[in-house]
Design a protein around this motif. Structure first.
Motif, PDB file in Angstrom:
ATOM      1  N   TYR A  95     -26.720 -17.743 -12.773  1.00 46.60           N
ATOM      2  CA  TYR A  95     -26.066 -19.039 -12.983  1.00 46.60           C
ATOM      3  C   TYR A  95     -27.104 -20.150 -13.125  1.00 46.60           C
ATOM      4  O   TYR A  95     -27.036 -20.962 -14.052  1.00 46.60           O
ATOM      5  CB  TYR A  95     -25.113 -19.312 -11.818  1.00 46.60           C
ATOM      6  CG  TYR A  95     -24.544 -20.706 -11.825  1.00 46.60           C
ATOM      7  CD1 TYR A  95     -23.574 -21.080 -12.747  1.00 46.60           C
ATOM      8  CD2 TYR A  95     -24.978 -21.661 -10.912  1.00 46.60           C
ATOM      9  CE1 TYR A  95     -23.052 -22.359 -12.763  1.00 46.60           C
ATOM     10  CE2 TYR A  95     -24.450 -22.943 -10.915  1.00 46.60           C
ATOM     11  CZ  TYR A  95     -23.497 -23.280 -11.838  1.00 46.60           C
ATOM     12  OH  TYR A  95     -22.983 -24.550 -11.847  1.00 46.60           O
ATOM     13  N   VAL A  96     -28.078 -20.180 -12.231  1.00 51.47           N
ATOM     14  CA  VAL A  96     -29.112 -21.214 -12.282  1.00 51.47           C
ATOM     15  C   VAL A  96     -29.939 -21.086 -13.560  1.00 51.47           C
ATOM     16  O   VAL A  96     -30.228 -22.080 -14.228  1.00 51.47           O
ATOM     17  CB  VAL A  96     -30.005 -21.162 -11.020  1.00 51.47           C
ATOM     18  CG1 VAL A  96     -31.246 -22.032 -11.180  1.00 51.47           C
ATOM     19  CG2 VAL A  96     -29.211 -21.588  -9.793  1.00 51.47           C
ATOM     20  N   ASN A  97     -30.305 -19.867 -13.921  1.00 50.93           N
ATOM     21  CA  ASN A  97     -31.110 -19.656 -15.120  1.00 50.93           C
ATOM     22  C   ASN A  97     -30.375 -20.038 -16.402  1.00 50.93           C
ATOM     23  O   ASN A  97     -30.959 -20.625 -17.312  1.00 50.93           O
ATOM     24  CB  ASN A  97     -31.571 -18.204 -15.215  1.00 50.93           C
ATOM     25  CG  ASN A  97     -32.634 -17.867 -14.203  1.00 50.93           C
ATOM     26  OD1 ASN A  97     -33.354 -18.730 -13.719  1.00 50.93           O
ATOM     27  ND2 ASN A  97     -32.727 -16.596 -13.852  1.00 50.93           N
ATOM     28  N   LEU A  98     -29.092 -19.713 -16.475  1.00 49.18           N
ATOM     29  CA  LEU A  98     -28.326 -19.972 -17.694  1.00 49.18           C
ATOM     30  C   LEU A  98     -27.727 -21.372 -17.754  1.00 49.18           C
ATOM     31  O   LEU A  98     -27.344 -21.832 -18.823  1.00 49.18           O
ATOM     32  CB  LEU A  98     -27.192 -18.943 -17.828  1.00 49.18           C
ATOM     33  CG  LEU A  98     -27.636 -17.491 -18.004  1.00 49.18           C
ATOM     34  CD1 LEU A  98     -26.443 -16.555 -17.877  1.00 49.18           C
ATOM     35  CD2 LEU A  98     -28.344 -17.298 -19.327  1.00 49.18           C
ATOM     36  N   GLY A  99     -27.641 -22.055 -16.610  1.00 46.59           N
ATOM     37  CA  GLY A  99     -26.980 -23.354 -16.541  1.00 46.59           C
ATOM     38  C   GLY A  99     -27.834 -24.537 -16.946  1.00 46.59           C
ATOM     39  O   GLY A  99     -27.418 -25.680 -16.778  1.00 46.59           O
ATOM     40  N   LYS A 100     -29.018 -24.276 -17.477  1.00 45.78           N
ATOM     41  CA  LYS A 100     -29.935 -25.326 -17.945  1.00 45.78           C
ATOM     42  C   LYS A 100     -30.268 -26.335 -16.854  1.00 45.78           C
ATOM     43  O   LYS A 100     -30.307 -27.531 -17.084  1.00 45.78           O
ATOM     44  CB  LYS A 100     -29.377 -26.023 -19.186  1.00 45.78           C
ATOM     45  CG  LYS A 100     -29.268 -25.102 -20.373  1.00 45.78           C
ATOM     46  CD  LYS A 100     -28.891 -25.838 -21.622  1.00 45.78           C
ATOM     47  CE  LYS A 100     -28.817 -24.865 -22.784  1.00 45.78           C
ATOM     48  NZ  LYS A 100     -28.424 -25.508 -24.013  1.00 45.78           N
ATOM     49  N   PHE A 101     -30.488 -25.809 -15.650  1.00 47.45           N
ATOM     50  CA  PHE A 101     -30.954 -26.659 -14.564  1.00 47.45           C
ATOM     51  C   PHE A 101     -32.457 -26.820 -14.750  1.00 47.45           C
ATOM     52  O   PHE A 101     -33.153 -25.866 -15.064  1.00 47.45           O
ATOM     53  CB  PHE A 101     -30.656 -26.008 -13.209  1.00 47.45           C
ATOM     54  CG  PHE A 101     -29.197 -25.950 -12.891  1.00 47.45           C
ATOM     55  CD1 PHE A 101     -28.568 -27.024 -12.293  1.00 47.45           C
ATOM     56  CD2 PHE A 101     -28.449 -24.826 -13.197  1.00 47.45           C
ATOM     57  CE1 PHE A 101     -27.221 -26.984 -12.001  1.00 47.45           C
ATOM     58  CE2 PHE A 101     -27.103 -24.775 -12.909  1.00 47.45           C
ATOM     59  CZ  PHE A 101     -26.487 -25.858 -12.311  1.00 47.45           C
ATOM     60  N   THR A 102     -32.948 -28.025 -14.583  1.00 46.83           N
ATOM     61  CA  THR A 102     -34.374 -28.286 -14.802  1.00 46.83           C
ATOM     62  C   THR A 102     -35.038 -28.615 -13.465  1.00 46.83           C
ATOM     63  O   THR A 102     -35.478 -29.733 -13.230  1.00 46.83           O
ATOM     64  CB  THR A 102     -34.566 -29.447 -15.786  1.00 46.83           C
ATOM     65  OG1 THR A 102     -33.842 -30.578 -15.283  1.00 46.83           O
ATOM     66  CG2 THR A 102     -34.085 -29.088 -17.167  1.00 46.83           C
TER      67      THR A 102
END
Length: 129
Positions: A95-102
Motif C-alpha cells: 500500500y505504501v509503495n503503490l500509494g505514491k507516498f513520498t
C-alpha cells in the motif's frame, strides 16, 4: 464499523484502530471521513494490530490508487501504520509503495515507535495514544 477513530482538530491528529475484520469498504469509508473532515493534512496513526483484513490484491491496488489520488487534493500528513504481524505487514508495504507516498508514510512494529515518529514530524502538540 470495525475501524474506531478520533479526529483531533486542535492537535491535527487522526488516531484509528482496527477492531475486528475489515474489508475494502471499511477502509474506503474511513478515508472518506478523514477527507470530509478536512484532516488529510493531519498526522495519522493507523493501528491494525488488533484486526484482520479480508481484502484481495486487487483491493490493495484500489486503495493505493485512492491514496495516490488524494495526493492531488492536498499534501497528505504523515501516516504511521502498525499492521498485524504476518500478511498484514506485507499488504501495508505494498500500500505504501503503490500509494505514491513520498516519505510521509512509514510502517512500524509498535504504537510507541509510530507515535515517536509522528511527533518528530511536526512542532504541533504531541498526540496522546
Amino acid at each position: 464499523m470495525p475501524i474506531e477513530y478520533t479526529i483531533d482538530h486542535a492537535k491535527r491528529f487522526v488516531h484509528a484502530r482496527v477492531l475486528g475484520v475489515i474489508a475494502l469498504k471499511d477502509i474506503e469509508d474511513f478515508t472518506d471521513k478523514v477527507v470530509a473532515a478536512d484532516a488529510l493534512t493531519y498526522r495519522k496513526l493507523f493501528d491494525a494490530t488488533q484486526g484482520d483484513g479480508t481484502y484481495t490484491d486487487d483491493d490493495v491496488m484500489s486503495l493505493a490508487a485512492r491514496a495516490a489520488a488524494y495526493a492531488s487534493l492536498a499534501k497528505r500528513g504523515p501516516l504511521a501504520i502498525i499492521p498485524r504481524p504476518g500478511m498484514g505487514a506485507e499488504l501495508a508495504k505494498r500500500y505504501v509503495n503503490l500509494g505514491k507516498f513520498t516519505g510521509e508514510a512509514r510502517i512500524f512494529n509498535s504504537v510507541d515507535d509510530a507515535l515517536a515518529w509522528l511527533e518528530s514530524q511536526s512542532d504541533l502538540p504531541a498526540p496522546e495514544a
